[in-house]
Design an enzyme around this catalytic site. Structure first.
Site, mmCIF file in Angstrom:
data_model
loop_
_atom_site.group_PDB
_atom_site.id
_atom_site.type_symbol
_atom_site.label_atom_id
_atom_site.label_comp_id
_atom_site.label_asym_id
_atom_site.label_seq_id
_atom_site.Cartn_x
_atom_site.Cartn_y
_atom_site.Cartn_z
ATOM 1 N N HIS A 170 4.718 -9.949 -9.773
ATOM 2 C CA HIS A 170 5.265 -10.965 -8.855
ATOM 3 C C HIS A 170 4.758 -12.371 -9.169
ATOM 4 C CE1 HIS A 170 7.205 -7.952 -6.454
ATOM 5 N NE2 HIS A 170 6.069 -7.333 -6.197
ATOM 6 N N ASP A 206 8.146 -0.576 -11.389
ATOM 7 C CA ASP A 206 7.575 -0.712 -10.049
ATOM 8 C C ASP A 206 8.739 -0.692 -9.034
ATOM 9 O OD1 ASP A 206 4.886 -1.837 -8.573
ATOM 10 O OD2 ASP A 206 6.686 -2.703 -7.659
ATOM 11 N N HIS A 208 9.278 -2.631 -6.613
ATOM 12 C CA HIS A 208 9.749 -3.989 -6.296
ATOM 13 C C HIS A 208 10.277 -4.699 -7.555
ATOM 14 C CE1 HIS A 208 6.552 -3.070 -3.289
ATOM 15 N NE2 HIS A 208 7.417 -3.625 -2.443
ATOM 16 N N ASP A 295 4.950 2.924 -6.372
ATOM 17 C CA ASP A 295 5.455 2.712 -5.012
ATOM 18 C C ASP A 295 6.884 3.240 -4.873
ATOM 19 O OD1 ASP A 295 5.852 0.623 -6.797
ATOM 20 O OD2 ASP A 295 5.171 -0.956 -5.440
#
Ligand code: SP5
Ligand code: ZN
Length: 370
Positions: A170, A206, A208, A295
């Site tokens: 991120h 991931d 996200h 995740d």
């Protein structure tokens, strides 16, 4: 397989984060990396190596010097300004709407403010990204872990795993966020391009979208970014990650986003993974950097996919079947009891070793974070 680990991450001992204004226990905690390290050591087939110091230059090749200065100074400065909380967390961010009607040149010249709380907003994305005394050292070490894993692969290893913490995907050129401070995968990919003169692909699995990685390589044709993730229509980081984001300029066509619905299960995920792998196979290059998150797991406390430990073994196997060398770097994954088993399954798949699930006791895949 060798895996790179540094105990420096332990000092990034986050306690709380805020989600929509509520203080909750931190998700991105030291136990995550310790679980994975312990399980890989117990497996017996993985060899732990420490990172080597690569200095600030590879970070500054990807990130704004102001962000690096902020990460390094923020804790001391917060304490000097009598911010006596257990962590530094911003509440005010420079929305681009604040500068509507002002020229880019004028906006670029705005000072970042002397306030430590203000600076945390200036360089940050969100309120779930606590910074503590040991954050700068841990973030630097995570970059060295990633670069050391890249060195192993550049030195001829077929694959190496970097147990990065904090994660990185991120973090954009001038912005921390989403538990990330420096973009480990982007820094490693950029270093590999410079070392080899060849193109590199980043496969981001991931849960996200890796908004930071996408942003860093948006106008570059030498790094292909492919990401499978929760649709930003319902999930963080909300404002990037859609399928129509394909890159611009030199980077046109070198960005592939595959947003996925809630409830995505093993079968749907593998079909999406195959799409991503096809795009990588069609592009030149010999090395793939994997941004590896767990995740996507069915029991993850902040995700909504339904993946199983067994499918991570198959994912590792399919990624390795590309026939390219792999620099595998840890990103997210917050269901702590399953992290070791999931990482072990993925990495064993990538090595062509059988799954052989661990006994449920100890590092089994069920249970809660509490
Ligand atoms: C590296 C990484 O995985 N970073 C993730 C950062 C996510 N931060 C925002 C989390 C928002 C959580 N929403 C929770 C919904 C719970 N049902
Ligand atoms: Zn994530």
């Amino acid at each position: 397989m060798r895996f790179v680990y540094s105990p420096a991450h332990l000092a990034h001992d986050t306690v709380t984060e805020t989600v929509m204004g509520a203080v909750i226990p931190a998700n991105e905690v030291p136990e995550r990396a310790e679980r994975i390290r312990a399980t890989l050591e117990a497996d017996g087939g993985f060899t732990l190596v420490g990172p080597t110091d690569h200095g600030p230059d590879p970070i500054l090749a990807v990130h704004d010097a102001g962000l690096v200065r902020f990460v390094e100074e923020a804790w001391r400065e917060a304490r000097a300004q009598s911010i006596n909380r257990p962590n530094l967390l911003a509440d005010t961010y420079p929305s681009f709407r604040m500068f509507e009607g002002m020229s880019p040149a004028f906006v670029a010249g705005r000072p970042e403010t002397r306030s430590a709380a203000g600076r945390a907003g200036w360089w940050g994305l969100d309120t779930a990204n606590p910074l503590v005394a040991g954050t700068a050292g841990a973030a630097r070490a995570a970059v060295d872990v990633a670069l050391t894993a890249a060195d192993l692969v550049l030195g001829g290893e077929r694959a190496a795993y970097g147990l990065c913490r904090p994660p990185g995907h991120h973090a954009a050129r001038s912005m921390a966020g989403g538990y990330c401070f420096f973009n480990n995968a982007a820094i490693a990919a950029d270093a590999i391009v410079r070392a080899t003169g060849q193109r590199v692909a980043i496969l981001d699995v991931d849960y996200h979208h890796g908004n930071g990685t996408q942003q860093i390589f948006w106008q570059r044709g030498d790094v292909l970014y492919v990401s499978l993730h929760a649709d930003p229509e319902r999930q963080y980081p909300y404002f990037l990650g859609r399928a129509d984001e394909t890159g611009e300029g030199q980077g046109r066509g070198a960005n592939l986003n595959i947003p996925l619905p809630a409830g995505t299960d093993d079968g749907a995920y593998l079909a999406a993974l195959d799409r991503g792998l096809e795009a990588i196979a069609a592009a030149p290059g010999e090395i793939v950097v994997v941004s590896l998150g767990f995740d996507t797991y069915g029991h993850d406390p902040i995700g909504d996919f339904a993946l199983t430990t067994a499918v991570y073994h198959e994912c590792g196997r399919r990624v390795a079947a590309l026939g390219r060398r792999l620099v595998i770097l840890q990103e997210g994954g917050y269901h702590r009891p399953s992290l070791g088993a999931n990482a072990r399954a993925w990495l064993r798949g990538a090595e062509g070793r059988p799954y052989e699930p661990l006994p449920a006791a100890g590092f089994g895949e069920h249970g809660s974070n509490r």
